[in-house]
Design an enzyme around this catalytic site. Sequence first.
Site: not given
Ligand SMILES: C=C1C[C@]23C[C@@]1(O)CC[C@H]2[C@@]12CCC[C@@](C)(C(=O)O1)[C@H]2[C@@H]3C(=O)O
Ligand SMILES: O=C(O)CCC(=O)C(=O)O
Ligand SMILES: [Fe+2]
Length: 362
Positions: A221, A223, A278, A288
């Site tokens: 994904h 961010d 990533h 981890r």
């Molecule tokens: C603010 C946000 C970014 C995120 C989705 C969220 O609403 C809360 C969690 C964030 C996260 C963290 C893990 C990876 C990710 C792709 C996910 O599933 O939840 C990211 C989201 C993002 O950056 O789009």
């Molecule tokens: O755990 C990791 O190394 C990546 C975590 C991550 O990509 C995220 O929280 O958006």
């Molecule tokens: Fe991420």
Amino acid sequence: MNMSSKLLKPDSHLDLNSMKELPDSYAWSSSADHADGQNSSGSDPVPVINLEDPNVMMHVGHACKTWGVFYVMNHGVPMTVLDEMEASGRDVFSLPLDQKLRAARSADRVSGYGVAQISSFFPKLMWSEGLTIVGSPHEHAQKLWPQGHIHFCEVVEEYKKEMNKLANKIMWLVLGSLGITKGDIKWAGPTGELKEACPVLQLNSYPACPDPDRAMGLAAHTDSTLLTILHQNNTSGLQVRREGTGWVTVPPIRDALVVNVGDLLHILSNGLYSSVLHRAMVNRTQHRLSVAYLYGPPSNVRISPLSKLIDNSHPPLYRPVTWSEYLGTKAKHFNNALSFVRLCAQINGFVDVNDHSSVLVG
Ligand SMILES: C=C1C[C@]23C[C@@]1(O)CC[C@H]2[C@@]12CCC[C@@](C)(C(=O)O1)[C@H]2[C@@H]3C(=O)O
Ligand SMILES: O=C(O)CCC(=O)C(=O)O
Ligand SMILES: [Fe+2]
């Protein structure tokens, strides 16, 4: 990603810590893709940037342009703050599952305990659990530890304070590398502190896995942030996708934090700095833990390509979008989300250069 497959209910919670075998619902099994993931030591390494280097701005700009990810050293965050956050993360995830589920994220909310938000896009489950904290940690902490949670809240607040300082510093280095000064960013406020930014803290836990070669910790994904600052404990797992190389492991470096470019910075820089794809892999023996500080703009600010980067030969590639609007788009279209705010793509039907929707699910 095979969207035609039957998707699993993302809120089916299993206690990963107690499993001796990998259930089929967690078997991603694309082993060729898993085998990929060389350490970058062989070729071009992931940049390590010393924030006290006199040429730091140039290095940050170069890293954003060529990698979309870099380590920072001499970042100013006390080791005690990082260590305490890690220990508090462990405290959360070592609780019994039924206790963690008291803080479960409800369907209409971003924050709380549960599987990764992106889980609904995949036919298989990820070998991870997370706690998302937006604003105060108090509500979740109280549910996790009804008897006493002050220490956890203090640790989280201190961590957020330090990360906010660091994110501001890095953000100005990034902007400076694009020729942007404080007066160019309206939402920076008079002191240029980007104060109103709305951060999200994401605690990720990846338990040791009985069959790591077929499992996936967190699927590929980008961010949605401007920047993400990641603190990984001393266990490897993070990989970034690099054009022409494939998956590159970003091993933990003691004293360094990992910074990656998010989608909103991609938009702000008019595509000059691409958000990096990533994922997180798991391993057989070690639990981890990672803590991601997801740094975005204030919720009412519309992010669009910076006007200084626009001219006749560089038209704006994206329409203005707030972080919350973009999160809504991401929640619907996942790795395709950038295409939905791209202007040329909409007009001409082109595919976005940063469109990661065709990347293998792993
Ligand atoms: C603010 C946000 C970014 C995120 C989705 C969220 O609403 C809360 C969690 C964030 C996260 C963290 C893990 C990876 C990710 C792709 C996910 O599933 O939840 C990211 C989201 C993002 O950056 O789009
Ligand atoms: O755990 C990791 O190394 C990546 C975590 C991550 O990509 C995220 O929280 O958006
Ligand atoms: Fe991420």
